[in-house]
Design an enzyme around this catalytic site. Structure first.
Site, PDB file in Angstrom:
ATOM      1  N   MET A 223      22.149 104.516 -37.654  1.00 10.36           N
ATOM      2  CA  MET A 223      22.230 104.215 -36.223  1.00 10.36           C
ATOM      3  C   MET A 223      23.366 105.008 -35.582  1.00 10.36           C
ATOM      4  O   MET A 223      23.803 104.683 -34.463  1.00 10.36           O
ATOM      5  CB  MET A 223      22.403 102.710 -36.007  1.00 10.36           C
ATOM      6  CG  MET A 223      21.181 101.944 -36.521  1.00 10.36           C
ATOM      7  SD  MET A 223      20.955 100.353 -35.736  1.00 10.36           S
ATOM      8  CE  MET A 223      22.454  99.549 -36.192  1.00 10.36           C
TER       9      MET A 223
ATOM     10  N   GLY B 164      31.014 106.814 -44.917  1.00 14.12           N
ATOM     11  CA  GLY B 164      29.985 106.069 -45.664  1.00 14.12           C
ATOM     12  C   GLY B 164      28.635 106.743 -45.480  1.00 14.12           C
ATOM     13  O   GLY B 164      27.931 107.078 -46.453  1.00 14.12           O
ATOM     14  N   HIS B 165      28.286 107.000 -44.213  1.00 20.84           N
ATOM     15  CA  HIS B 165      27.005 107.672 -43.933  1.00 20.84           C
ATOM     16  C   HIS B 165      26.978 109.067 -44.581  1.00 20.84           C
ATOM     17  O   HIS B 165      25.973 109.488 -45.156  1.00 20.84           O
ATOM     18  CB  HIS B 165      26.812 107.876 -42.429  1.00 20.84           C
ATOM     19  CG  HIS B 165      26.769 106.619 -41.620  1.00 20.84           C
ATOM     20  ND1 HIS B 165      27.749 106.288 -40.719  1.00 20.84           N
ATOM     21  CD2 HIS B 165      25.862 105.628 -41.555  1.00 20.84           C
ATOM     22  CE1 HIS B 165      27.438 105.148 -40.121  1.00 20.84           C
ATOM     23  NE2 HIS B 165      26.300 104.725 -40.612  1.00 20.84           N
TER      24      HIS B 165
ATOM     25  N   LYS C 142      26.202  98.736 -49.112  1.00 17.80           N
ATOM     26  CA  LYS C 142      26.951  97.894 -48.175  1.00 17.80           C
ATOM     27  C   LYS C 142      26.024  96.881 -47.501  1.00 17.80           C
ATOM     28  O   LYS C 142      26.401  95.755 -47.241  1.00 17.80           O
ATOM     29  CB  LYS C 142      27.608  98.781 -47.119  1.00 17.80           C
ATOM     30  CG  LYS C 142      28.032  98.036 -45.903  1.00 17.80           C
ATOM     31  CD  LYS C 142      29.325  98.536 -45.357  1.00 17.80           C
ATOM     32  CE  LYS C 142      29.855  97.603 -44.302  1.00 17.80           C
ATOM     33  NZ  LYS C 142      28.952  97.477 -43.161  1.00 17.80           N
TER      34      LYS C 142
ATOM     35  N   MET D 162      33.771 100.904 -44.980  1.00 15.88           N
ATOM     36  CA  MET D 162      33.590 101.688 -43.754  1.00 15.88           C
ATOM     37  C   MET D 162      32.397 101.155 -42.972  1.00 15.88           C
ATOM     38  O   MET D 162      31.370 100.810 -43.570  1.00 15.88           O
ATOM     39  CB  MET D 162      33.365 103.154 -44.096  1.00 15.88           C
ATOM     40  CG  MET D 162      34.614 103.795 -44.615  1.00 15.88           C
ATOM     41  SD  MET D 162      34.370 105.562 -44.850  1.00 15.88           S
ATOM     42  CE  MET D 162      35.951 105.970 -45.555  1.00 15.88           C
TER      43      MET D 162
END
Ligand code: AMP
Length: 286
Positions: free
Chosen positions: A30, A36-37, A151, A186
């Site tokens: 998103m 993290g992404h 996560k 994160m």
């Protein structure tokens, strides 16, 4: 990196890869990207010669209008970050592209109750919205594999179940949670915290690590859960849940010490509010 804003533009890109016999992986997000992404993109690049990332703030998975409107949006910065890490294509659709006939929920696969516990109970309709958008994204991207973050452990469990039920020809890879050096998981939502809040939010991972120690020393789940909730409360959080569960079914673990559980994937899941921000984290015990 190529940017596609419509299904047609995306399909031109993937058709070319198909002609070159290159397989591609997919990382749905998103946006408001953080490390993290980007770690998901790195992992995908290790396994596949081409990687597509989507940035789409999906309205149907939000249960609160203010949460949707406050969700951080920074598409140009996201595109620059993705270019830097070596993603090959960015799919950046509008709401109209993803929902040309409106946002009514689609038919749902049987999710064996996974969608009604924890995040499903706390955020009614959330997983319906997640399955709806992932189905639409997968049909647009048509990837060989999808990389997701541990996560959001319940999201991974829901989508693995949906993929099986719906025969999506798709591997789902779950990547370990990426944390700040403080231990804080994160999250795009962390940007809504004050400096003081950011420091305090790291308490969550310390409480989770302590719970693991207690579990390994033979304490039983209910006692550890109570300790965890109390510690979070006294540190100034509003804890929503802090529970030992089975990561496959999301059923609570029986109140037995670890040696007597016989569960393959025990997991601690928690949500706690701080400064009006809903923070989610989990701690695999396997
Ligand atoms: P979101 O943009 O929040 O929908 O997240 C997109 C993907 O990134 C999901 O699969 C998340 O689980 C994953 N993700 C978010 N934060 C992290 C993190 N700290 N570590 C690993 N993956 C993450």
């Amino acid at each position: 990196m190529q940017i596609a804003k419509s299904r047609e533009e995306l399909s031109l890109i993937t058709q070319q890869w198909n002609a070159e016999k290159l397989e591609w992986a997919f990382v749905p997000t998103m946006g408001a990207l953080h490390n993290g992404h980007l770690t998901l993109v790195h992992e995908a690049l290790k396994h596949f010669p081409r990687v597509v990332v989507s940035v789409f703030v999906n309205p149907t998975q939000f249960d609160r209008a203010d949460d949707l409107s406050n969700y951080p949006r920074q598409p140009e910065k996201d595109a620059a970050l993705l270019r830097e890490v070596g993603a090959h294509a960015l799919f950046l659709p509008s709401v109209d592209v993803m929902y040309p006939d409106g946002t009514d929920k689609d038919r749902m696969p049987d999710l064996a109750g996974l969608d009604t516990k924890y995040e499903g109970a706390a955020r009614p309709g959330h997983f319906e919205g997640v399955v709806q958008i992932v189905r639409r994204l997968v049909e647009a991207v048509y990837p060989k594999a999808m990389f997701m973050g541990q996560k959001d452990a319940q999201q991974v469990a829901v989508l693995k179940r949906a993929a099986l039920q719906e025969f999506w020809p798709l591997e789902i890879h779950a990547v370990a949670t990426v944390r700040e050096s403080s231990g804080l998981a994160m999250s795009s939502r962390n940007s809504q915290l004050s400096q003081e809040g950011l420091t305090k939010a790291a308490t969550i991972s310390r409480v989770l690590a302590k719970a693991e120690k207690e579990w390994k020393s033979g304490k039983t789940p209910r006692k550890i859960e109570k300790n965890g909730q109390e510690t979070l409360l006294s540190a100034g959080f509003k804890p929503e849940y802090f529970d030992f569960i089975d990561a496959t079914t999301f059923d609570p673990l029986p109140d037995l010490p670890s040696a007597q559980q016989g569960i393959e994937k025990p997991l601690i899941v928690t949500v706690a509010w701080l400064e009006g921000v809903r923070l989610i984290d989990n701690w695999p015990l396997y």
